[in-house]
Design a protein around this motif. Sequence first.
Motif, PDB file in Angstrom:
ATOM      1  N   SER A 189       0.839  -1.193   0.000  1.00 33.13           N
ATOM      2  CA  SER A 189       0.000   0.000   0.000  1.00 33.13           C
ATOM      3  C   SER A 189       0.882   1.254   0.000  1.00 33.13           C
ATOM      4  O   SER A 189       1.820   1.356   0.788  1.00 33.13           O
ATOM      5  N   GLY A 190       0.597   2.169  -0.939  1.00 32.17           N
ATOM      6  CA  GLY A 190       1.320   3.436  -0.995  1.00 32.17           C
ATOM      7  C   GLY A 190       2.521   3.424  -1.917  1.00 32.17           C
ATOM      8  O   GLY A 190       3.193   4.431  -2.098  1.00 32.17           O
ATOM      9  N   LYS A 221       1.101   1.893  -7.148  1.00 34.70           N
ATOM     10  CA  LYS A 221       0.387   1.044  -8.150  1.00 34.70           C
ATOM     11  C   LYS A 221      -0.657   1.880  -8.881  1.00 34.70           C
ATOM     12  O   LYS A 221      -0.684   1.931 -10.108  1.00 34.70           O
ATOM     13  N   ARG A 248     -12.700   5.975  -0.256  1.00 32.29           N
ATOM     14  CA  ARG A 248     -11.946   7.172   0.079  1.00 32.29           C
ATOM     15  C   ARG A 248     -12.658   8.373  -0.570  1.00 32.29           C
ATOM     16  O   ARG A 248     -13.491   8.187  -1.473  1.00 32.29           O
ATOM     17  N   TYR A 255     -13.776   0.906  -7.225  1.00 30.88           N
ATOM     18  CA  TYR A 255     -14.143  -0.389  -6.638  1.00 30.88           C
ATOM     19  C   TYR A 255     -15.656  -0.555  -6.743  1.00 30.88           C
ATOM     20  O   TYR A 255     -16.388   0.438  -6.908  1.00 30.88           O
ATOM     21  N   VAL A 313      -7.306  -8.454   3.056  1.00 31.86           N
ATOM     22  CA  VAL A 313      -6.107  -7.594   2.985  1.00 31.86           C
ATOM     23  C   VAL A 313      -6.315  -6.401   3.909  1.00 31.86           C
ATOM     24  O   VAL A 313      -7.352  -5.733   3.821  1.00 31.86           O
ATOM     25  N   HIS A 314      -5.358  -6.221   4.841  1.00 32.78           N
ATOM     26  CA  HIS A 314      -5.424  -5.102   5.801  1.00 32.78           C
ATOM     27  C   HIS A 314      -6.781  -5.055   6.502  1.00 32.78           C
ATOM     28  O   HIS A 314      -7.335  -3.986   6.746  1.00 32.78           O
ATOM     29  N   ASP A 366      -3.512  -7.878  -4.479  1.00 31.55           N
ATOM     30  CA  ASP A 366      -2.395  -8.142  -3.546  1.00 31.55           C
ATOM     31  C   ASP A 366      -1.717  -9.460  -3.896  1.00 31.55           C
ATOM     32  O   ASP A 366      -2.121 -10.176  -4.814  1.00 31.55           O
ATOM     33  N   ARG A 386      -0.791  -1.183   7.557  1.00 31.59           N
ATOM     34  CA  ARG A 386      -0.318  -1.352   6.184  1.00 31.59           C
ATOM     35  C   ARG A 386       1.205  -1.421   6.123  1.00 31.59           C
ATOM     36  O   ARG A 386       1.775  -2.163   5.331  1.00 31.59           O
TER      37      ARG A 386
END
Length: 402
Positions: free
Chosen positions: A144-145, A148, A175, A184, A207-208, A234, A279
């Motif tokens: 993450s971050g 991508k 977000r 999404y 994931v997370h 992921d 993350r």
Amino acid sequence: MGEAPVFFVDNLQDELSNGFVLKSKGLETSTDVGDRTFVIGGANNDSASSIGVQIYEKSTGKWVIPTVLGTKPKPCKGHSAILLNEDRIMIIIRGSTQDDCIWFLEVDTKYVKEQKKVLGTEVVAWSKGVRGDAEKPIVISGPSGVGKGTLINMLMKEFPSMFGFSVSHTTRAPRNMEKNGVHYHFTERSVMEKDIKDGKFLEFASVHGNLYGTSLEAVEAVADSGKRCILDIDVQGARSVKASSLDAIFIFICPPSMKDLEERLRARGTETEEQVQKRLRNAEAEIEQGKSSGIFDHILYNDNLEECYENLKKLLGLDGSAPTNHKSSPKGIDLPLNHSVSKIDNKILINCETPELGNASKNLIVLDVSSLKGGAPGRTRGLNVYAIDSFSDGLNGIHKLS
Ligand SMILES: Nc1nc2c(ncn2[C@@H]2O[C@H](COP(=O)(O)OP(=O)(O)O)[C@@H](O)[C@H]2O)c(=O)[nH]1
Ligand SMILES: Nc1ncnc2c1ncn2[C@@H]1O[C@H](COP(=O)(O)OP(=O)(O)O)[C@@H](O)[C@H]1O
């Protein structure tokens, strides 16, 4: 251009062999695979068949309704069925649109066997036949971050007609700038879990602390638009895709350092402190997996963004050195409603009656199925199609439909 098939029109197989006989007003076919008979078609509804699937088990005399995976063909005015390699049935839809007439019902492929184990039921899977070898989908993973999304957006902006993004499902909250159905499909966990159970997902992972997954429909929607599919998933998801029959290119994006990754994640300002910590904790393991799992074909370091983007384009043959190998999706074949079907080795011969030219005249379409690739849950690629204009006075020319 491939070699045109060499055969003699006059030794076509008898049309009545397995799978060609159309029952009940031409809306159903029955095809024997081992000791099972697959009856494909359905109740007539406005003279169209709903393309249902039933299985008759000769050993028990029982009928089984299988779980049907993948997007199935639209209702049609009948079809022909041809058994290929004992693990899939080719379906040629009568009177359909050009790019929608060749389908494969997978009955015993690797993917069907896997899904039978997962779902614990009898399973069949539809895969649409597409001509030529479209570009492989691209899987991009990374912590993450790392960048991508930034890199994918750059690709989509520079090559809008070439790439399509596979819109994942997630239980994570959106977000600020994220739009449902674009970034999404934001979904309730119970809904997503049911769809996963129903076999609608190519892969999924926790994931997370949230559930993420790639639906079959999401991948197919991009393929249907004739674009190359990009998946941002992921490492767990990449591992699942690698194990599936979806033949893709796998790219892992690494940060220059954990310090840089933390700075970017914080600067993005989209996660709470707790989420940032979670993350970052996961990032170290993901980077280790990215480098050592053997899943990924390429590892790119995203230090300088422009440099990384150029390296990504080079990987994809888009750096201008080679002509961009984006093939516009080839047109389908123009199948008239009245046609008969025969099979010789890896050639499917479709005799198209052309009444407007009198019964003596026939056009022949030949499907070469010797180099099929992919298959459910994605498309079945590598179909080669030849047209042979033949009239009563003999062959009038063979040409490959480009
Ligand atoms: N397995 C899987 N992972 C996904 C999917 N969609 C997104 N992810 C991954 O989930 C992780 C979190 O994604 P996101 O919440 O958008 O955060 P980001 O990585 O900071 O953009 C990232 O590693 C994504 O690659 C999916 O459909 N399947
Ligand atoms: N090479 C880079 N150098 C500095 N910042 C970057 C670089 N690549 C991406 N960023 C920034 O880092 C943040 C995370 O990028 P993003 O694409 O959202 O990552 P991911 O999708 O992998 O979570 C964004 O604010 C983005 O603008």
